[in-house]
Design a protein around this motif. Structure first.
Motif, PDB file in Angstrom:
ATOM      1  N   VAL A 247       3.962 -24.557  20.359  1.00  0.00           N
ATOM      2  CA  VAL A 247       4.054 -25.208  21.665  1.00  0.00           C
ATOM      3  C   VAL A 247       5.125 -24.466  22.446  1.00  0.00           C
ATOM      4  O   VAL A 247       6.285 -24.452  22.060  1.00  0.00           O
ATOM      5  CB  VAL A 247       4.437 -26.689  21.524  1.00  0.00           C
ATOM      6  N   SER A 248       4.743 -23.822  23.529  1.00  0.00           N
ATOM      7  CA  SER A 248       5.678 -23.027  24.300  1.00  0.00           C
ATOM      8  C   SER A 248       5.505 -23.295  25.787  1.00  0.00           C
ATOM      9  O   SER A 248       4.402 -23.120  26.322  1.00  0.00           O
ATOM     10  CB  SER A 248       5.449 -21.539  24.027  1.00  0.00           C
ATOM     11  N   VAL A 273       0.321 -28.811  16.541  1.00  0.00           N
ATOM     12  CA  VAL A 273       0.495 -28.543  17.965  1.00  0.00           C
ATOM     13  C   VAL A 273       0.040 -29.736  18.784  1.00  0.00           C
ATOM     14  O   VAL A 273       0.693 -30.141  19.759  1.00  0.00           O
ATOM     15  CB  VAL A 273      -0.273 -27.265  18.369  1.00  0.00           C
ATOM     16  N   LEU A 274      -1.083 -30.331  18.407  1.00  0.00           N
ATOM     17  CA  LEU A 274      -1.598 -31.499  19.119  1.00  0.00           C
ATOM     18  C   LEU A 274      -0.591 -32.647  19.087  1.00  0.00           C
ATOM     19  O   LEU A 274      -0.307 -33.274  20.111  1.00  0.00           O
ATOM     20  CB  LEU A 274      -2.923 -31.937  18.493  1.00  0.00           C
ATOM     21  N   PHE A 275      -0.042 -32.926  17.918  1.00  0.00           N
ATOM     22  CA  PHE A 275       0.868 -34.055  17.794  1.00  0.00           C
ATOM     23  C   PHE A 275       2.181 -33.805  18.551  1.00  0.00           C
ATOM     24  O   PHE A 275       2.774 -34.736  19.113  1.00  0.00           O
ATOM     25  CB  PHE A 275       1.145 -34.342  16.309  1.00  0.00           C
ATOM     26  N   LYS A 276       2.614 -32.535  18.599  1.00  0.00           N
ATOM     27  CA  LYS A 276       3.805 -32.212  19.376  1.00  0.00           C
ATOM     28  C   LYS A 276       3.531 -32.315  20.875  1.00  0.00           C
ATOM     29  O   LYS A 276       4.376 -32.782  21.643  1.00  0.00           O
ATOM     30  CB  LYS A 276       4.294 -30.815  19.026  1.00  0.00           C
ATOM     31  N   LEU A 277       2.337 -31.881  21.287  1.00  0.00           N
ATOM     32  CA  LEU A 277       1.993 -31.957  22.709  1.00  0.00           C
ATOM     33  C   LEU A 277       2.020 -33.395  23.214  1.00  0.00           C
ATOM     34  O   LEU A 277       2.430 -33.661  24.345  1.00  0.00           O
ATOM     35  CB  LEU A 277       0.597 -31.359  22.948  1.00  0.00           C
ATOM     36  N   HIS A 278       1.600 -34.298  22.379  1.00  0.00           N
ATOM     37  CA  HIS A 278       1.505 -35.683  22.829  1.00  0.00           C
ATOM     38  C   HIS A 278       2.842 -36.411  22.812  1.00  0.00           C
ATOM     39  O   HIS A 278       2.894 -37.625  23.020  1.00  0.00           O
ATOM     40  CB  HIS A 278       0.445 -36.419  22.008  1.00  0.00           C
ATOM     41  N   VAL A 310      -7.393 -27.828  13.968  1.00  0.00           N
ATOM     42  CA  VAL A 310      -7.678 -27.747  12.537  1.00  0.00           C
ATOM     43  C   VAL A 310      -6.464 -28.225  11.753  1.00  0.00           C
ATOM     44  O   VAL A 310      -5.324 -28.054  12.201  1.00  0.00           O
ATOM     45  CB  VAL A 310      -8.045 -26.304  12.108  1.00  0.00           C
ATOM     46  N   PRO A 311      -6.665 -28.843  10.595  1.00  0.00           N
ATOM     47  CA  PRO A 311      -5.514 -29.360   9.836  1.00  0.00           C
ATOM     48  C   PRO A 311      -4.713 -28.279   9.120  1.00  0.00           C
ATOM     49  O   PRO A 311      -3.552 -28.478   8.792  1.00  0.00           O
ATOM     50  CB  PRO A 311      -6.167 -30.317   8.823  1.00  0.00           C
ATOM     51  N   ALA A 372      -9.103 -35.400  15.494  1.00  0.00           N
ATOM     52  CA  ALA A 372      -7.893 -35.009  14.770  1.00  0.00           C
ATOM     53  C   ALA A 372      -6.956 -36.201  14.601  1.00  0.00           C
ATOM     54  O   ALA A 372      -6.377 -36.406  13.528  1.00  0.00           O
ATOM     55  CB  ALA A 372      -7.184 -33.881  15.506  1.00  0.00           C
ATOM     56  N   PHE A 373      -6.810 -37.008  15.670  1.00  0.00           N
ATOM     57  CA  PHE A 373      -5.968 -38.195  15.577  1.00  0.00           C
ATOM     58  C   PHE A 373      -6.539 -39.200  14.579  1.00  0.00           C
ATOM     59  O   PHE A 373      -5.811 -39.802  13.777  1.00  0.00           O
ATOM     60  CB  PHE A 373      -5.822 -38.850  16.952  1.00  0.00           C
ATOM     61  N   LEU A 374      -7.844 -39.405  14.609  1.00  0.00           N
ATOM     62  CA  LEU A 374      -8.477 -40.349  13.691  1.00  0.00           C
ATOM     63  C   LEU A 374      -8.340 -39.881  12.239  1.00  0.00           C
ATOM     64  O   LEU A 374      -8.091 -40.694  11.343  1.00  0.00           O
ATOM     65  CB  LEU A 374      -9.949 -40.530  14.056  1.00  0.00           C
TER      66      LEU A 374
END
Length: 390
Positions: A247-248, A273-278, A310-311, A372-374
């Motif tokens: 994340v940049s 990255v997804l979890f950090k973005l949120h 992707v995990p 991904a969240f689920l």
């Protein structure tokens, strides 16, 4: 270390062990060490046991590979890098067609190489070769006569009407040596990039990197690689495919115009990255403005932009621009640091083909953000709670 020095050190069998009487004892010690490290991560002590040599011999066998970036150092031991795997694959491909001892002898002798290269240009008499050698700094007349005799006896060279020419076997020997040297030369030249990549990135065409540009970070310029990726963000692109693992804010600012342009964008990220973005308010405000609902369901942040997750960890930052240019850099999961990072910028069709296949393999595993969240929620629900067994 030059390509010739590394090639000779890998091929030379003078340090091979006499302890192991099996088939592996016929291979050079340094090749056997690479073979062992391809199989599993090993300490120096375990490597010595694996290839049946002393620890001192194991250290000597490892030294050129470590210096050349063919071997990676991990927390729990040593393993092959991407270039180490490529060199090992090239070696075995050569040995399927060419006698290894002949390759070793050729690697040891600059004069033999010179004669084969001279005859590759066309048939020549010994006297002609001697004149050319005096002009080029090649072997002496006596050496030419001696080596030609050896080559004729080994069927690498044939005489026709007083002139000498390569046989098919001779051509294959020279091509094998030249190809192996090309792989080794690129492993050395691009070691700052290749040394961080895991060996399981098999089939990476190391020898195709010859015309590629390498971009390096340094203590004084620690953002060269990041800047190169931001410069690749061009709203005039028809297609953009990539994998990104960080994340940049700099990358986000560079690629937002691309996401909202007519460019067809498809990018794969690791779930982290997804979890950090949120947790990033700026990002949340952005996707709200451009359609948070469609993004959350389908991974669409703007028109023609596909964001998948992707995990697993991704080993590469990758950018494919219009299927005609590729940028590659090792991700933090490889152990690379900002100071040691390096990137490759290439237009070689072989690199593009490999990068496209790499991207497609991860794209096939990708899920939209909601999935991904689920998946994460389901994993947390099924994981045993701390203290549940107390």
């Amino acid at each position: 270390m030059t390509p010739e020095e590394l090639l000779r050190s890998l091929l030379d069998s003078r340090e091979q062990s006499a302890v192991d009487s099996g088939q592996q004892a016929t291979l050079p010690t340094r090749i056997r060490a690479l073979e062992a490290l391809r199989e599993q991560v090993l300490s120096v002590t375990k490597l010595a046991d694996w290839i049946s040599v002393t620890r001192q011999t194991a250290y000597r066998a490892l030294k050129p590979g470590l210096e050349a970036g063919l071997i990676r150092t991990l927390e729990d031991g040593l393993t092959l890098s991407c270039s180490g795997d490529a060199v090992l694959r090239a070696y075995h491909e050569i040995c399927e067609e060419i006698d290894r001892d002949a390759l070793v002898q050729l690697a040891r002798s600059d004069h033999k190489q010179w004669i084969l290269q001279a005859l590759q240009k066309g048939p020549a008499r010994k006297a002609t070769l001697a004149v050319t050698a005096r002009q080029d700094g090649g072997p002496s007349r006596t050496t030419i006569h001696r080596i030609i005799g050896v080559f004729v006896g080994d069927q690498y060279v044939i005489e026709r009407a007083g002139a000498y020419e390569l046989t098919e076997l001779g051509r294959r020997l020279l091509e094998a040596y030249t190809g192996f040297r090309a792989t080794i030369a690129q492993a050395l030249d691009k070691r700052d990039f290749l040394r961080w990549l895991p060996g399981n990135l098999d089939s990476f065409p190391v020898s195709a990197l010859a015309e590629s540009r390498i971009i390096r970070n340094s203590l004084g310029q620690p953002h060269n690689v990041l800047s190169a990726f931001t410069r690749a963000a061009d709203t005039d692109l028809d297609t953009f495919q990539g994998t990104f693992t960080i994340v940049s804010p700099t990358l986000a600012d560079a690629y937002r115009p691309v996401l909202s342009s007519r460019t067809q964008v498809s990018v794969v990220f690791p779930d982290d990255v997804l979890f950090k973005l949120h947790t990033d308010r700026e990002f949340i405000n952005y996707v709200k403005k451009h359609g948070f609902g469609s993004y959350i369901r389908q991974g669409i942040a703007a028109q023609d932009a596909e964001l998948l997750f992707v995990p697993e960890s991704l080993p590469l930052h990758l950018a494919i621009c219009n299927d005609s240019r590729v940028m590659l850099a090792p991700s933090p999961s490889t152990g690379v640091t900002d100071v040691t990072a390096a990137a490759i910028d290439s237009t070689d069709p072989r690199i593009i083909e490999w990068a496209t296949a790499f991207f497609e393999s991860w794209h096939a595993k990708g899920r939209p953000p909601l999935r991904a969240f689920l998946d994460r929620a389901q994993t947390q629900e099924t994981s045993p709670r701390r203290g549940a067994s107390d």
